[in-house]
Write a protein that holds these residues in place. Sequence first.
Motif, PDB file in Angstrom:
ATOM      1  N   ARG A  48      -1.995  75.777  -1.729  1.00 23.71           N
ATOM      2  CA  ARG A  48      -0.575  75.145  -0.805  1.00 23.71           C
ATOM      3  C   ARG A  48      -0.958  73.865  -1.027  1.00 23.71           C
ATOM      4  O   ARG A  48       0.220  73.615  -1.629  1.00 23.71           O
ATOM      5  CB  ARG A  48      -0.463  76.325  -0.047  1.00 23.71           C
ATOM      6  N   GLN A  49      -1.973  73.185  -0.924  1.00 29.23           N
ATOM      7  CA  GLN A  49      -2.630  72.473  -1.119  1.00 29.23           C
ATOM      8  C   GLN A  49      -2.823  71.329  -2.787  1.00 29.23           C
ATOM      9  O   GLN A  49      -3.037  69.886  -2.832  1.00 29.23           O
ATOM     10  CB  GLN A  49      -3.347  71.194  -0.207  1.00 29.23           C
ATOM     11  N   GLY A  50      -2.145  71.946  -3.138  1.00 29.83           N
ATOM     12  CA  GLY A  50      -3.245  71.974  -4.535  1.00 29.83           C
ATOM     13  C   GLY A  50      -4.053  72.083  -4.700  1.00 29.83           C
ATOM     14  O   GLY A  50      -4.475  70.306  -5.577  1.00 29.83           O
ATOM     15  N   ALA A  51      -4.739  72.713  -4.641  1.00 36.62           N
ATOM     16  CA  ALA A  51      -6.568  72.552  -5.164  1.00 36.62           C
ATOM     17  C   ALA A  51      -7.147  71.142  -4.047  1.00 36.62           C
ATOM     18  O   ALA A  51      -8.123  70.451  -4.694  1.00 36.62           O
ATOM     19  CB  ALA A  51      -7.197  72.189  -6.425  1.00 36.62           C
ATOM     20  N   PHE A  52      -7.243  72.060  -2.955  1.00 35.90           N
ATOM     21  CA  PHE A  52      -7.781  70.855  -1.307  1.00 35.90           C
ATOM     22  C   PHE A  52      -7.361  71.751  -0.861  1.00 35.90           C
ATOM     23  O   PHE A  52      -6.718  72.389  -0.138  1.00 35.90           O
ATOM     24  CB  PHE A  52      -7.013  69.749  -1.417  1.00 35.90           C
ATOM     25  N   LEU A  53      -8.730  71.097   0.116  1.00 34.55           N
ATOM     26  CA  LEU A  53      -9.157  72.237   1.739  1.00 34.55           C
ATOM     27  C   LEU A  53      -9.946  71.315   1.835  1.00 34.55           C
ATOM     28  O   LEU A  53     -10.402  70.935   1.833  1.00 34.55           O
ATOM     29  CB  LEU A  53      -9.750  73.836   1.303  1.00 34.55           C
ATOM     30  N   TYR A  54      -9.614  71.144   3.080  1.00 33.21           N
ATOM     31  CA  TYR A  54     -11.013  70.075   4.761  1.00 33.21           C
ATOM     32  C   TYR A  54     -10.859  70.750   5.812  1.00 33.21           C
ATOM     33  O   TYR A  54      -9.873  72.227   6.417  1.00 33.21           O
ATOM     34  CB  TYR A  54      -9.593  69.286   5.133  1.00 33.21           C
ATOM     35  N   LEU A  55     -12.294  70.850   6.082  1.00 35.27           N
ATOM     36  CA  LEU A  55     -11.971  71.743   7.476  1.00 35.27           C
ATOM     37  C   LEU A  55     -13.087  70.644   8.299  1.00 35.27           C
ATOM     38  O   LEU A  55     -14.613  70.373   7.496  1.00 35.27           O
ATOM     39  CB  LEU A  55     -13.466  72.807   6.906  1.00 35.27           C
ATOM     40  N   SER A 172     -18.164  54.602  11.726  1.00 35.08           N
ATOM     41  CA  SER A 172     -17.192  53.848  11.244  1.00 35.08           C
ATOM     42  C   SER A 172     -15.268  54.610  11.185  1.00 35.08           C
ATOM     43  O   SER A 172     -15.517  54.957  12.237  1.00 35.08           O
ATOM     44  CB  SER A 172     -17.302  53.889   9.861  1.00 35.08           C
ATOM     45  N   SER A 173     -14.716  52.530  10.637  1.00 29.78           N
ATOM     46  CA  SER A 173     -13.627  53.081  10.678  1.00 29.78           C
ATOM     47  C   SER A 173     -13.127  53.985   9.224  1.00 29.78           C
ATOM     48  O   SER A 173     -11.518  54.184   9.079  1.00 29.78           O
ATOM     49  CB  SER A 173     -12.901  52.234  10.957  1.00 29.78           C
ATOM     50  N   CYS A 174     -13.404  53.827   8.382  1.00 28.79           N
ATOM     51  CA  CYS A 174     -13.366  54.366   7.041  1.00 28.79           C
ATOM     52  C   CYS A 174     -12.886  55.735   7.159  1.00 28.79           C
ATOM     53  O   CYS A 174     -12.884  56.688   8.503  1.00 28.79           O
ATOM     54  CB  CYS A 174     -15.000  54.930   6.385  1.00 28.79           C
ATOM     55  N   ARG A 175     -11.608  55.742   5.906  1.00 26.42           N
ATOM     56  CA  ARG A 175     -11.125  57.237   5.899  1.00 26.42           C
ATOM     57  C   ARG A 175     -10.791  57.921   4.625  1.00 26.42           C
ATOM     58  O   ARG A 175     -11.164  56.801   3.715  1.00 26.42           O
ATOM     59  CB  ARG A 175      -9.789  57.022   6.858  1.00 26.42           C
ATOM     60  N   LEU A 176     -10.973  58.961   4.816  1.00 26.74           N
ATOM     61  CA  LEU A 176     -10.734  59.464   3.261  1.00 26.74           C
ATOM     62  C   LEU A 176      -8.814  59.711   3.286  1.00 26.74           C
ATOM     63  O   LEU A 176      -8.276  60.477   4.033  1.00 26.74           O
ATOM     64  CB  LEU A 176     -11.627  61.347   3.047  1.00 26.74           C
ATOM     65  N   ASP A 177      -8.590  58.922   2.730  1.00 28.08           N
ATOM     66  CA  ASP A 177      -7.018  58.904   2.247  1.00 28.08           C
ATOM     67  C   ASP A 177      -7.126  59.609   1.118  1.00 28.08           C
ATOM     68  O   ASP A 177      -7.656  59.322  -0.021  1.00 28.08           O
ATOM     69  CB  ASP A 177      -6.594  57.277   2.197  1.00 28.08           C
ATOM     70  N   TYR A 178      -6.338  60.435   1.304  1.00 33.24           N
ATOM     71  CA  TYR A 178      -5.963  60.958  -0.511  1.00 33.24           C
ATOM     72  C   TYR A 178      -4.190  61.210  -0.564  1.00 33.24           C
ATOM     73  O   TYR A 178      -3.688  60.947   0.310  1.00 33.24           O
ATOM     74  CB  TYR A 178      -6.035  62.545   0.139  1.00 33.24           C
ATOM     75  N   GLU A 179      -3.685  62.149  -1.545  1.00 32.44           N
ATOM     76  CA  GLU A 179      -2.289  61.975  -1.833  1.00 32.44           C
ATOM     77  C   GLU A 179      -2.499  63.517  -3.115  1.00 32.44           C
ATOM     78  O   GLU A 179      -2.784  63.309  -3.874  1.00 32.44           O
ATOM     79  CB  GLU A 179      -1.555  61.586  -2.836  1.00 32.44           C
ATOM     80  N   ASP A 189       4.679  64.669  -3.726  1.00 30.22           N
ATOM     81  CA  ASP A 189       3.523  63.863  -3.951  1.00 30.22           C
ATOM     82  C   ASP A 189       3.344  63.727  -1.883  1.00 30.22           C
ATOM     83  O   ASP A 189       4.481  64.055  -0.922  1.00 30.22           O
ATOM     84  CB  ASP A 189       3.521  62.653  -3.390  1.00 30.22           C
ATOM     85  N   GLU A 190       2.323  64.424  -1.172  1.00 34.00           N
ATOM     86  CA  GLU A 190       2.013  64.435   0.136  1.00 34.00           C
ATOM     87  C   GLU A 190       0.840  63.973   0.712  1.00 34.00           C
ATOM     88  O   GLU A 190      -0.493  64.105   0.435  1.00 34.00           O
ATOM     89  CB  GLU A 190       1.475  66.207   0.261  1.00 34.00           C
ATOM     90  N   PRO A 191       1.078  62.654   1.315  1.00 33.06           N
ATOM     91  CA  PRO A 191      -0.256  61.863   1.810  1.00 33.06           C
ATOM     92  C   PRO A 191      -0.909  62.253   2.808  1.00 33.06           C
ATOM     93  O   PRO A 191      -1.081  63.255   3.460  1.00 33.06           O
ATOM     94  CB  PRO A 191       0.397  60.186   2.419  1.00 33.06           C
ATOM     95  N   GLY A 192      -2.365  62.255   3.140  1.00 28.93           N
ATOM     96  CA  GLY A 192      -2.937  62.746   4.391  1.00 28.93           C
ATOM     97  C   GLY A 192      -4.412  61.546   3.941  1.00 28.93           C
ATOM     98  O   GLY A 192      -4.490  61.008   3.719  1.00 28.93           O
ATOM     99  N   SER A 193      -4.721  61.630   5.702  1.00 25.57           N
ATOM    100  CA  SER A 193      -6.243  61.410   5.973  1.00 25.57           C
ATOM    101  C   SER A 193      -7.172  61.623   6.584  1.00 25.57           C
ATOM    102  O   SER A 193      -6.592  62.261   8.098  1.00 25.57           O
ATOM    103  CB  SER A 193      -5.358  59.569   6.146  1.00 25.57           C
ATOM    104  N   VAL A 194      -8.408  61.113   6.982  1.00 26.75           N
ATOM    105  CA  VAL A 194      -9.181  61.934   7.360  1.00 26.75           C
ATOM    106  C   VAL A 194     -10.875  61.692   8.133  1.00 26.75           C
ATOM    107  O   VAL A 194     -10.741  60.713   6.783  1.00 26.75           O
ATOM    108  CB  VAL A 194      -9.550  63.386   7.357  1.00 26.75           C
ATOM    109  N   LEU A 209      -6.750  65.108  -7.275  1.00 29.52           N
ATOM    110  CA  LEU A 209      -6.644  64.680  -5.660  1.00 29.52           C
ATOM    111  C   LEU A 209      -6.865  63.174  -6.367  1.00 29.52           C
ATOM    112  O   LEU A 209      -7.905  62.534  -6.318  1.00 29.52           O
ATOM    113  CB  LEU A 209      -7.735  65.054  -5.248  1.00 29.52           C
ATOM    114  N   ARG A 210      -6.106  62.316  -5.620  1.00 29.15           N
ATOM    115  CA  ARG A 210      -5.839  60.846  -5.852  1.00 29.15           C
ATOM    116  C   ARG A 210      -6.395  60.691  -4.626  1.00 29.15           C
ATOM    117  O   ARG A 210      -5.900  60.850  -3.695  1.00 29.15           O
ATOM    118  CB  ARG A 210      -4.634  60.296  -6.027  1.00 29.15           C
ATOM    119  N   HIS A 211      -7.772  59.582  -4.488  1.00 33.60           N
ATOM    120  CA  HIS A 211      -8.238  59.528  -2.919  1.00 33.60           C
ATOM    121  C   HIS A 211      -8.604  58.263  -3.121  1.00 33.60           C
ATOM    122  O   HIS A 211      -9.324  57.417  -4.245  1.00 33.60           O
ATOM    123  CB  HIS A 211      -9.395  60.323  -2.708  1.00 33.60           C
ATOM    124  N   ARG A 212      -9.533  57.716  -2.212  1.00 36.74           N
ATOM    125  CA  ARG A 212     -10.030  57.016  -1.596  1.00 36.74           C
ATOM    126  C   ARG A 212     -10.675  56.628  -0.027  1.00 36.74           C
ATOM    127  O   ARG A 212     -10.208  57.611   0.600  1.00 36.74           O
ATOM    128  CB  ARG A 212      -9.164  55.149  -1.404  1.00 36.74           C
TER     129      ARG A 212
END
Length: 265
Positions: A48-55, A172-179, A189-194, A209-212
């Motif tokens: 559903r998330q276009g080949a993306f999974l977060y646990l 840290s305050s670093c985040r994985l931002d993604y679209e 497009d569906e943005p997210g951040s973890v 996955l577009r990410h930074r």
Amino acid sequence: MSEHATSDLPFAAPPAPVPAPPHGRPDPAVARVVSQLDTPALRADFERQGAFLYLDRFLAPEETAQLVALARALQPGLNRNYLPGHKQGGSVSRHTIDEKAPFIAELYRSKALIGWLEQISGDPLQVCPDGDPHAYALYYYTRQGDHIGWHYDTSYYDGRRYTLLIGVLDESSCRLDYELHTRNPDVADEPGSVQIPPGGIVLFDGDKLRHRITPAGPNEIRVSLTFEYVTDPGMRPWLRFISNMKDAVAYFGFRQVFRRLLGGK
């Protein structure tokens, strides 16, 4: 996606010797974890998330602690890199890991892990060739401004390449931002951040996955471990050269990437 507590383990302490775990230890540990997961539901989430999974929780505490200890021990040997306007940070390649942290290599090759990833992705997966320094690697954000800008993890392999990103340390305050869905014109497009806590994972197809990773602040540290798996380990020679040059300049340095040509030293 919700916020998660960061590790309270001190990174700055002098690294203690890391005992070698019993042979094969990571595999039964992973098998115990995946046996408790609702894999069909997670597979549906991945699709559903276009080949993306977060646990936020995956590895058991014992295996996570082992990774933390190894990250501490390997920090002095990291290769710092800087690409103006795009990235800066530190990296330790699979070649150094093979020599000094075989536990990580064993975890990478865990049959239970690969079998579970195959169920989630729907693809038969193989480990990367021995010469690929990117197959498994540690990434360090230890200085103010360490980051990586928006990008895709472009695969030069003949088949698909999946990235498993494992949280090791995050003070840290670093985040994985993604679209999500940026290359699917039929889905918005569906943005997210973890923030990935120690032992948590993100699995994704890097070509989709577009990410930074957002910049680290002063006196912060973030360490992650990545595993790469492919559906076809073949690669055309000119693409292999491009891939090697990218890894040498942007990640591990020429000596690590071209170590075979330099006598393996």
